[in-house]
Write a protein that holds these residues in place. Structure first.
Motif: not given
Length: 109
Positions: A14-23
């Motif tokens: 998450s320091k480099e990329f946007v993170m997505r939670i599973l649906p």
């Protein structure tokens, strides 16, 4: 808190990329966990796992308020996905046969 991408062999954080939670929707959760070859993730624990933005094509995203990237409702992980053997979640050791990250379009095999 730093989050790590749960896609096998992906080292993004998450320091480099946007993170997505599973649906939240059980059917979509099952599809995502199958696509990323992580059948070991339990629905009840889904909020503990993240998938980085690198696994979603631009067609799966849109720009919302404050220039933030969001996913379209029907989005699925479709870039740099594992193919071949299903893994148990131990991302330190690669499976013995045929595993590699897939660049580009979604493979449904």
């Amino acid at each position: 808190m730093v989050f790590y991408c749960c896609v096998p062999y992906c080292k993004n954080t998450s320091k480099e990329f946007v993170m997505r939670i599973l649906p939240v929707e059980p059917d979509r959760f099952e599809m995502w966990s199958r696509l990323i070859h992580r059948p070991d993730i339990k629905y009840e624990k889904r909020s503990s796992y993240r998938i980085c933005d690198a696994h979603f094509s631009n067609e799966m995203k849109f720009i919302a308020n404050r220039n933030r990237s969001n996913l379209v409702r029907e989005s699925v992980p479709n870039r740099m996905l594992p193919e071949g053997d299903t893994v148990s979640g131990d991302s330190d050791q690669p499976p013995s046969s045929g595993f590699q990250l897939k660049q580009g379009q979604l493979s449904t095999s």
